[in-house]
Motif scaffolding. Structure first.
Motif, PDB file in Angstrom:
ATOM      1  N   THR A  51      40.336  38.395  46.532  1.00 47.68           N
ATOM      2  CA  THR A  51      39.264  38.044  45.590  1.00 47.68           C
ATOM      3  C   THR A  51      38.432  36.880  46.169  1.00 47.68           C
ATOM      4  O   THR A  51      38.493  36.602  47.372  1.00 47.68           O
ATOM      5  CB  THR A  51      39.827  37.664  44.201  1.00 47.68           C
ATOM      6  OG1 THR A  51      40.389  36.346  44.258  1.00 47.68           O
ATOM      7  CG2 THR A  51      40.890  38.652  43.718  1.00 47.68           C
ATOM      8  N   ASP A  53      38.874  33.843  46.224  1.00 50.75           N
ATOM      9  CA  ASP A  53      39.642  32.779  46.899  1.00 50.75           C
ATOM     10  C   ASP A  53      39.608  32.986  48.419  1.00 50.75           C
ATOM     11  O   ASP A  53      39.318  32.057  49.189  1.00 50.75           O
ATOM     12  CB  ASP A  53      41.112  32.788  46.428  1.00 50.75           C
ATOM     13  CG  ASP A  53      41.257  32.723  44.916  1.00 50.75           C
ATOM     14  OD1 ASP A  53      40.563  33.472  44.208  1.00 50.75           O
ATOM     15  OD2 ASP A  53      42.070  31.923  44.441  1.00 50.75           O
ATOM     16  N   TYR A  91      34.148  35.788  41.276  1.00 51.55           N
ATOM     17  CA  TYR A  91      33.817  34.350  41.398  1.00 51.55           C
ATOM     18  C   TYR A  91      33.839  33.659  40.038  1.00 51.55           C
ATOM     19  O   TYR A  91      33.540  34.274  39.004  1.00 51.55           O
ATOM     20  CB  TYR A  91      32.420  34.182  42.008  1.00 51.55           C
ATOM     21  CG  TYR A  91      32.390  34.278  43.518  1.00 51.55           C
ATOM     22  CD1 TYR A  91      32.271  33.148  44.308  1.00 51.55           C
ATOM     23  CD2 TYR A  91      32.508  35.509  44.159  1.00 51.55           C
ATOM     24  CE1 TYR A  91      32.267  33.228  45.697  1.00 51.55           C
ATOM     25  CE2 TYR A  91      32.497  35.606  45.550  1.00 51.55           C
ATOM     26  CZ  TYR A  91      32.381  34.458  46.308  1.00 51.55           C
ATOM     27  OH  TYR A  91      32.381  34.542  47.675  1.00 51.55           O
ATOM     28  N   PRO A  95      30.015  28.454  41.187  1.00 47.86           N
ATOM     29  CA  PRO A  95      29.526  28.636  42.551  1.00 47.86           C
ATOM     30  C   PRO A  95      28.266  29.509  42.682  1.00 47.86           C
ATOM     31  O   PRO A  95      27.336  29.113  43.409  1.00 47.86           O
ATOM     32  CB  PRO A  95      30.742  29.228  43.280  1.00 47.86           C
ATOM     33  CG  PRO A  95      31.905  28.610  42.563  1.00 47.86           C
ATOM     34  CD  PRO A  95      31.480  28.583  41.118  1.00 47.86           C
ATOM     35  N   GLY A 120      29.340  17.925  37.613  1.00 47.62           N
ATOM     36  CA  GLY A 120      29.940  18.696  38.703  1.00 47.62           C
ATOM     37  C   GLY A 120      31.201  19.392  38.217  1.00 47.62           C
ATOM     38  O   GLY A 120      31.737  19.071  37.154  1.00 47.62           O
ATOM     39  N   SER A 121      31.689  20.348  39.019  1.00 48.00           N
ATOM     40  CA  SER A 121      32.850  21.156  38.611  1.00 48.00           C
ATOM     41  C   SER A 121      34.162  20.526  39.051  1.00 48.00           C
ATOM     42  O   SER A 121      34.292  20.061  40.178  1.00 48.00           O
ATOM     43  CB  SER A 121      32.753  22.557  39.237  1.00 48.00           C
ATOM     44  OG  SER A 121      33.953  23.273  38.995  1.00 48.00           O
TER      45      SER A 121
HETATM   46  N1  F2R Z   1      36.657  33.598  38.057  1.00 50.90           N
HETATM   47  C1  F2R Z   1      37.865  33.836  38.155  1.00 50.90           C
HETATM   48  N2  F2R Z   1      38.531  34.564  37.216  1.00 50.90           N
HETATM   49  C2  F2R Z   1      37.849  35.128  36.068  1.00 50.90           C
HETATM   50  C3  F2R Z   1      38.099  36.599  35.987  1.00 50.90           C
HETATM   51  C4  F2R Z   1      37.782  37.317  37.249  1.00 50.90           C
HETATM   52  C5  F2R Z   1      37.929  38.780  37.004  1.00 50.90           C
HETATM   53  N3  F2R Z   1      39.269  39.179  37.384  1.00 50.90           N
HETATM   54  C6  F2R Z   1      36.901  39.559  37.778  1.00 50.90           C
HETATM   55  O1  F2R Z   1      37.283  40.347  38.637  1.00 50.90           O
HETATM   56  O2  F2R Z   1      35.708  39.375  37.538  1.00 50.90           O
HETATM   57  N4  F2R Z   1      38.630  33.421  39.185  1.00 50.90           N
HETATM   58  C7  F2R Z   1      38.121  32.610  40.229  1.00 50.90           C
HETATM   59  O3  F2R Z   1      37.566  31.444  39.662  1.00 50.90           O
HETATM   60  C8  F2R Z   1      38.445  30.312  39.861  1.00 50.90           C
HETATM   61  C9  F2R Z   1      37.718  29.308  40.691  1.00 50.90           C
HETATM   62  O4  F2R Z   1      36.646  28.901  39.933  1.00 50.90           O
HETATM   63  P1  F2R Z   1      35.627  27.814  40.471  1.00 50.90           P
HETATM   64  O5  F2R Z   1      35.096  28.269  41.758  1.00 50.90           O
HETATM   65  O6  F2R Z   1      36.278  26.491  40.449  1.00 50.90           O
HETATM   66  O7  F2R Z   1      34.501  27.934  39.367  1.00 50.90           O
HETATM   67  P2  F2R Z   1      33.838  26.849  38.355  1.00 50.90           P
HETATM   68  O8  F2R Z   1      32.967  27.618  37.444  1.00 50.90           O
HETATM   69  O9  F2R Z   1      33.228  25.763  39.159  1.00 50.90           O
HETATM   70  O10 F2R Z   1      35.066  26.211  37.534  1.00 50.90           O
HETATM   71  C10 F2R Z   1      35.969  27.036  36.838  1.00 50.90           C
HETATM   72  C11 F2R Z   1      35.997  26.695  35.341  1.00 50.90           C
HETATM   73  O11 F2R Z   1      36.536  25.394  35.136  1.00 50.90           O
HETATM   74  C12 F2R Z   1      35.923  24.808  33.987  1.00 50.90           C
HETATM   75  N5  F2R Z   1      35.218  23.578  34.421  1.00 50.90           N
HETATM   76  C13 F2R Z   1      35.001  23.174  35.682  1.00 50.90           C
HETATM   77  N6  F2R Z   1      34.341  21.986  35.693  1.00 50.90           N
HETATM   78  C14 F2R Z   1      34.128  21.643  34.422  1.00 50.90           C
HETATM   79  C15 F2R Z   1      33.486  20.525  33.810  1.00 50.90           C
HETATM   80  N7  F2R Z   1      32.948  19.515  34.515  1.00 50.90           N
HETATM   81  N8  F2R Z   1      33.453  20.485  32.454  1.00 50.90           N
HETATM   82  C16 F2R Z   1      34.020  21.506  31.722  1.00 50.90           C
HETATM   83  N9  F2R Z   1      34.629  22.593  32.259  1.00 50.90           N
HETATM   84  C17 F2R Z   1      34.677  22.652  33.586  1.00 50.90           C
HETATM   85  C18 F2R Z   1      34.934  25.827  33.451  1.00 50.90           C
HETATM   86  O12 F2R Z   1      35.585  26.598  32.477  1.00 50.90           O
HETATM   87  C19 F2R Z   1      34.620  26.656  34.685  1.00 50.90           C
HETATM   88  O13 F2R Z   1      34.130  27.955  34.401  1.00 50.90           O
HETATM   89  C20 F2R Z   1      39.662  30.828  40.545  1.00 50.90           C
HETATM   90  O14 F2R Z   1      40.639  31.120  39.583  1.00 50.90           O
HETATM   91  C21 F2R Z   1      39.191  32.092  41.188  1.00 50.90           C
HETATM   92  O15 F2R Z   1      40.232  33.022  41.361  1.00 50.90           O
END
Ligand code: F2R
Ligand code: MG
Ligand code: MG
Length: 318
Positions: A51, A53, A91, A95, A120-121
């Motif tokens: 995936t 990752d 994803y 990102p 930021g994330s």
């Molecule tokens: N996206 C997924 N899984 C969802 C389902 C996928 C499905 N199986 C399909 O096929 O479509 N998995 C992947 O995402 C994760 C890595 O995520 P990444 O790159 O860190 O994304 P993001 O959006 O930056 O952060 C993830 C979530 O964390 C919360 N978050 C982050 N920073 C935050 C902030 N400052 N304040 C509040 N919330 C925050 C949010 O909920 C983001 O969406 C891995 O699991 C990969 O496998």
């Protein structure tokens, strides 16, 4: 360390990422995973598709190799190009927003700061892809830390997102440098990481990792460190799964999946740790031959090994 052994470990770290990711993906987002499901994975895993990752790990390795080291603009554009080619890899939400901004001209070190209302994330997406940085710079820990942080900030500019990537990179670099022939010292790895952890949340989680007993169950691990998508849950969880079974790749990765939650990502990071320590030869053959992209991952591991050797030569006095 002799070159063949080091090559086995470099390949083990990258194949470990993909194998953990692919085995864990079907369970992502579920509660704790039952032992019958884990046994099926062991016996007949079927086709192993990776995936986001692994897709992002490939992007990081491709950029480091192409630019002969870290180049933020190139790495951001490589991530964006790969996403455009295969956007269906699962994803996270953040990102792709960064990729769009970078392709529209936002500088690579500004876009990530615009996510989540400017904080930021702190997702685990920067930590899950960081193994190539640890491999390339494993001989120079300060460089591992600096490049892990800069590469993380492309998409994960929150301090906790960056720190997750730094700790995962430090752990991979530590394990690449470890002698796998002497008994593994759990405390040595955790204390090495504690020394590099700045935020209270990571320091507290690492204390909890240290206090877990060797027979800790999946429920104990989840209770102590969590199993979520946040870097400060997934990174300590991967370290726990590795430490539970430092001498067995398959047991460590299946332990990671058994935790439930962000299974592909926790298993991907556990796979990187275990593969870096034990080498490709410790990964069960059906997994390492059956995983998508195995040939490309080996090629990139070998190119990173050549890059690391070049860095060493640059540092040696004439
Ligand atoms: N996206 C997924 N899984 C969802 C389902 C996928 C499905 N199986 C399909 O096929 O479509 N998995 C992947 O995402 C994760 C890595 O995520 P990444 O790159 O860190 O994304 P993001 O959006 O930056 O952060 C993830 C979530 O964390 C919360 N978050 C982050 N920073 C935050 C902030 N400052 N304040 C509040 N919330 C925050 C949010 O909920 C983001 O969406 C891995 O699991 C990969 O496998
Ligand atoms: Mg994923
Ligand atoms: Mg995931």
């Amino acid at each position: 360390m002799e070159q063949d052994r080091l090559r086995d470990r470099f390949r083990g770290a990258l194949l470990g990422v993909a194998v953990g990711d692919a085995l864990g993906a079907p369970f992502e987002g579920m509660g704790m995973v039952h032992s019958a499901d884990l046994e099926r994975l062991h016996a007949a895993p079927g086709r192993l598709c990776y995936t986001d990752d692994t897709h992002m790990t490939l992007g990081m390795a491709e950029s480091l190799v192409a630019m002969r080291g870290f180049d933020g603009e190139n790495m951001a554009r490589t991530f964006a190009r790969n996403f455009r080619q295969e956007p269906w890899r699962g994803y996270g939400a953040g990102p792709p927003q960064v990729f769009r901004m970078v392709e529209e001209g936002t500088p690579w070190d500004k876009a990530g700061r615009m996510l989540f209302g400017g904080t930021g994330s702190f997702g685990n997406g920067a930590a899950m892809r960081v193994a190539p940085c640890a491999l390339a710079y494993h001989q120079d820990l300060e460089k591992v830390i600096a490049v892990a942080a800069q590469s993380a900030s492309i998409t994960h500019a929150h301090q906790l997102g960056i720190e997750g990537a730094v700790l995962q990179a430090c752990a991979v670099a530590f394990l690449i440098r470890c002698n796998a022939r002497v008994p593994f010292e759990k405390r040595a790895l955790v204390e090495f990481l504690e020394f590099r952890a700045a935020s209270p949340v990571y320091r507290q989680k690492l204390e909890r990792v240290k206090s877990l007993t060797p027979d800790a169950t999946a429920a104990d691990i989840v209770r102590q460190v969590g199993n979520g998508i946040e870097a400060y849950e997934a990174v300590p969880a991967a370290i726990c799964a590795f430490l539970r079974h430092p001498d067995s790749f398959s047991k460590a990765v299946l332990c990671a999946i058994s935790l439930g939650g962000d299974t592909d990502t926790i298993a991907c990071m556990t796979g990187a740790l275990s593969g870096a320590y034990l080498g490709e030869s410790a990964i069960p053959v059906p997994w390492r031959e059956g995983v998508e992209g195995a040939g490309r991952l080996r090629e990139l591991a070998d190119a990173l090994l050549a890059l690391a050797a070049g860095f060493r030569q640059q540092e040696e006095p004439e």
